[in-house]
Design a protein around this motif. Structure first.
Motif, mmCIF file in Angstrom:
data_model
loop_
_atom_site.group_PDB
_atom_site.id
_atom_site.type_symbol
_atom_site.label_atom_id
_atom_site.label_comp_id
_atom_site.label_asym_id
_atom_site.label_seq_id
_atom_site.Cartn_x
_atom_site.Cartn_y
_atom_site.Cartn_z
ATOM 1 N N ILE A 110 -3.588 -66.409 -30.028
ATOM 2 C CA ILE A 110 -2.285 -66.668 -29.425
ATOM 3 C C ILE A 110 -1.273 -66.629 -30.566
ATOM 4 C CG2 ILE A 110 -2.376 -69.195 -29.631
ATOM 5 C CD1 ILE A 110 -1.013 -69.293 -26.807
ATOM 6 N N SER A 111 -0.052 -66.213 -30.263
ATOM 7 C CA SER A 111 0.976 -66.155 -31.303
ATOM 8 C C SER A 111 2.294 -66.707 -30.770
ATOM 9 C CB SER A 111 1.187 -64.715 -31.790
ATOM 10 O OG SER A 111 1.775 -63.923 -30.771
ATOM 11 N N PHE A 112 3.202 -66.970 -31.695
ATOM 12 C CA PHE A 112 4.563 -67.384 -31.360
ATOM 13 C C PHE A 112 5.496 -66.801 -32.410
ATOM 14 C CE2 PHE A 112 8.312 -70.065 -31.550
ATOM 15 C CZ PHE A 112 8.660 -70.127 -30.216
ATOM 16 N N GLY A 113 6.594 -66.242 -31.942
ATOM 17 C CA GLY A 113 7.581 -65.675 -32.851
ATOM 18 C C GLY A 113 8.866 -65.368 -32.102
ATOM 19 N N PRO A 114 9.784 -64.664 -32.748
ATOM 20 C CA PRO A 114 11.042 -64.308 -32.080
ATOM 21 C C PRO A 114 10.772 -63.513 -30.804
ATOM 22 C CG PRO A 114 11.143 -63.782 -34.419
ATOM 23 C CD PRO A 114 9.714 -64.151 -34.114
ATOM 24 N N CYS A 115 11.645 -63.674 -29.811
ATOM 25 C CA CYS A 115 11.417 -62.948 -28.558
ATOM 26 C C CYS A 115 11.449 -61.445 -28.825
ATOM 27 C CB CYS A 115 12.387 -63.367 -27.467
ATOM 28 S SG CYS A 115 14.052 -62.737 -27.568
ATOM 29 N N GLY A 116 10.606 -60.758 -28.088
ATOM 30 C CA GLY A 116 10.444 -59.328 -28.281
ATOM 31 C C GLY A 116 11.534 -58.507 -27.618
ATOM 32 N N SER A 141 -3.008 -47.695 -28.757
ATOM 33 C CA SER A 141 -3.085 -47.700 -30.222
ATOM 34 C C SER A 141 -1.861 -48.374 -30.829
ATOM 35 C CB SER A 141 -3.213 -46.274 -30.752
ATOM 36 O OG SER A 141 -4.427 -45.714 -30.341
ATOM 37 N N GLY A 142 -0.694 -48.095 -30.284
ATOM 38 C CA GLY A 142 0.532 -48.713 -30.782
ATOM 39 C C GLY A 142 0.520 -50.225 -30.632
ATOM 40 N N GLU A 143 0.061 -50.700 -29.481
ATOM 41 C CA GLU A 143 -0.030 -52.144 -29.229
ATOM 42 C C GLU A 143 -0.993 -52.799 -30.220
ATOM 43 O OE1 GLU A 143 0.623 -55.730 -26.880
ATOM 44 O OE2 GLU A 143 1.687 -53.835 -26.946
ATOM 45 N N ILE A 144 -2.136 -52.177 -30.425
ATOM 46 C CA ILE A 144 -3.128 -52.733 -31.348
ATOM 47 C C ILE A 144 -2.577 -52.760 -32.772
ATOM 48 C CG2 ILE A 144 -5.395 -52.321 -32.395
ATOM 49 C CD1 ILE A 144 -6.242 -51.195 -29.567
ATOM 50 N N LEU A 145 -1.985 -51.666 -33.217
ATOM 51 C CA LEU A 145 -1.422 -51.609 -34.575
ATOM 52 C C LEU A 145 -0.326 -52.644 -34.775
ATOM 53 C CD1 LEU A 145 -1.303 -47.767 -35.266
ATOM 54 C CD2 LEU A 145 -2.743 -49.474 -36.395
ATOM 55 N N HIS A 146 0.515 -52.830 -33.753
ATOM 56 C CA HIS A 146 1.584 -53.832 -33.838
ATOM 57 C C HIS A 146 1.003 -55.239 -34.010
ATOM 58 C CE1 HIS A 146 5.367 -55.827 -33.116
ATOM 59 N NE2 HIS A 146 4.841 -56.476 -32.099
ATOM 60 N N LYS A 147 -0.031 -55.566 -33.245
ATOM 61 C CA LYS A 147 -0.649 -56.891 -33.344
ATOM 62 C C LYS A 147 -1.311 -57.083 -34.706
ATOM 63 C CE LYS A 147 -1.162 -57.705 -28.418
ATOM 64 N NZ LYS A 147 0.104 -58.384 -28.382
ATOM 65 N N LYS A 148 -1.977 -56.051 -35.200
ATOM 66 C CA LYS A 148 -2.614 -56.136 -36.517
ATOM 67 C C LYS A 148 -1.566 -56.382 -37.609
ATOM 68 C CE LYS A 148 -6.701 -53.283 -35.671
ATOM 69 N NZ LYS A 148 -7.396 -52.027 -36.033
ATOM 70 N N LYS A 149 -0.446 -55.696 -37.517
ATOM 71 C CA LYS A 149 0.632 -55.859 -38.505
ATOM 72 C C LYS A 149 1.187 -57.283 -38.450
ATOM 73 C CE LYS A 149 5.091 -53.807 -39.819
ATOM 74 N NZ LYS A 149 6.050 -54.874 -39.651
ATOM 75 N N THR A 171 -10.306 -61.035 -35.999
ATOM 76 C CA THR A 171 -9.156 -61.077 -35.092
ATOM 77 C C THR A 171 -8.731 -59.663 -34.714
ATOM 78 O OG1 THR A 171 -8.490 -63.148 -36.134
ATOM 79 C CG2 THR A 171 -6.863 -62.054 -34.738
ATOM 80 N N ASN A 172 -8.753 -58.745 -35.677
ATOM 81 C CA ASN A 172 -8.414 -57.354 -35.364
ATOM 82 C C ASN A 172 -9.397 -56.766 -34.364
ATOM 83 O OD1 ASN A 172 -6.105 -57.267 -36.937
ATOM 84 N ND2 ASN A 172 -7.196 -56.542 -38.744
ATOM 85 N N TRP A 173 -10.666 -57.149 -34.453
ATOM 86 C CA TRP A 173 -11.660 -56.695 -33.486
ATOM 87 C C TRP A 173 -11.330 -57.222 -32.084
ATOM 88 C CZ3 TRP A 173 -15.566 -59.078 -30.539
ATOM 89 C CH2 TRP A 173 -16.457 -58.186 -29.943
ATOM 90 N N VAL A 174 -10.858 -58.473 -32.005
ATOM 91 C CA VAL A 174 -10.432 -59.028 -30.713
ATOM 92 C C VAL A 174 -9.275 -58.195 -30.163
ATOM 93 C CG1 VAL A 174 -9.336 -61.017 -29.589
ATOM 94 C CG2 VAL A 174 -11.286 -61.371 -31.114
ATOM 95 N N PHE A 175 -8.292 -57.863 -31.011
ATOM 96 C CA PHE A 175 -7.170 -57.025 -30.559
ATOM 97 C C PHE A 175 -7.689 -55.710 -29.977
ATOM 98 C CE2 PHE A 175 -4.260 -58.888 -34.112
ATOM 99 C CZ PHE A 175 -4.047 -60.036 -33.370
ATOM 100 N N GLY A 207 2.945 -65.118 -27.298
ATOM 101 C CA GLY A 207 2.359 -63.804 -27.078
ATOM 102 C C GLY A 207 0.947 -63.716 -27.599
ATOM 103 N N SER A 208 0.419 -62.522 -27.527
ATOM 104 C CA SER A 208 -0.921 -62.204 -28.048
ATOM 105 C C SER A 208 -1.993 -63.184 -27.576
ATOM 106 C CB SER A 208 -0.908 -62.138 -29.577
ATOM 107 O OG SER A 208 -0.024 -61.135 -30.021
ATOM 108 N N LEU A 209 -1.857 -63.661 -26.343
ATOM 109 C CA LEU A 209 -2.914 -64.512 -25.786
ATOM 110 C C LEU A 209 -4.020 -63.583 -25.297
ATOM 111 C CD1 LEU A 209 -4.025 -67.273 -25.075
ATOM 112 C CD2 LEU A 209 -2.877 -67.091 -22.875
ATOM 113 N N LEU A 210 -5.021 -63.452 -26.124
ATOM 114 C CA LEU A 210 -6.103 -62.503 -25.873
ATOM 115 C C LEU A 210 -7.436 -63.202 -26.045
ATOM 116 C CD1 LEU A 210 -4.618 -59.642 -28.076
ATOM 117 C CD2 LEU A 210 -4.462 -59.822 -25.598
ATOM 118 N N ILE A 211 -8.290 -63.074 -25.041
ATOM 119 C CA ILE A 211 -9.626 -63.674 -25.062
ATOM 120 C C ILE A 211 -10.621 -62.545 -24.798
ATOM 121 C CG2 ILE A 211 -11.150 -65.451 -24.073
ATOM 122 C CD1 ILE A 211 -8.420 -66.525 -25.148
#
Length: 182
Positions: A78-84, A43-51, A18-22, A102-106
């Motif tokens: 794909i993810s779901f959580g509190p609004c950003g 880099s910040g976006e990727i690190l945030h998604k990994k966390k 999954t981190n590779w997909v990010f 969020g994080s809808l990534l293909i």
């Protein structure tokens, strides 16, 4: 091809894939938007998604993920959580209690083949199962905005020039029940 796509909640064994997909998809999206030079933001976006993913797998955070697998390989998320922060800021807190899709990534080579729609469909069913009635989503990517207008209709809000002249940010507010039968 899509018949062999399996959508599941990720486990510890899915972190690397999954981190590779990010890494792959975020870099590709920035590049296609003409923003490939913004390495700190990428880099910040990727690190945030990994966390967020690590916390979700360890069931420590408020965000939950689903991943799409094809022949055992992670190909989307794909993810779901509190609004950003951007949604809270742009709406003056009006959507504070509404969670964010969020994080809808293909993976780029598999985009436009219905995998994103399968992930959205699975997440909407998961939201319904959890008793969640509404969700929000947002995008500053012009390519994604076109898809979201087709999929979710006109945005709840358009923030003109949010990312600079001619680069608007769009926010959608959707009802889970409105998408259950699609």
């Amino acid at each position: 091809m899509n018949n062999s796509v399996h959508i599941v909640k990720p486990g510890p064994e899915d972190l690397d894939g999954t981190n590779w997909v990010f890494e792959t998809v975020v870099r590709d999206a920035f590049q296609k938007e003409g923003l490939g030079h913004l390495e700190d933001e990428i880099s910040g976006e990727i690190l945030h998604k990994k966390k967020m993913l690590k916390e979700a797998v360890e069931e420590e955070g408020e965000v939950f993920f689903l991943v799409a697998r094809l022949n055992g390989r992670i190909i989307g998320t794909i993810s779901f959580g509190p609004c950003g922060e951007i949604i809270r800021e742009c709406t003056g807190g009006a959507l504070e209690g509404v969670g964010e899709l969020g994080s809808l990534l293909i993976l780029p080579e598999l985009q436009s083949q219905g995998i994103g729609s399968q992930l959205i469909h699975a997440m909407i069913h998961e939201l319904h199962r959890r008793g969640i009635e509404k969700f929000s989503l947002d995008s500053g990517y012009k390519r994604a905005q076109k898809r979201w207008v087709r999929k979710f209709g006109e945005p709840y809000m358009i923030v003109k020039d949010y990312w600079g002249t001619g680069s608007d940010h769009m926010i959608w507010l959707c009802s889970v029940s409105g998408f259950l039968s699609r």
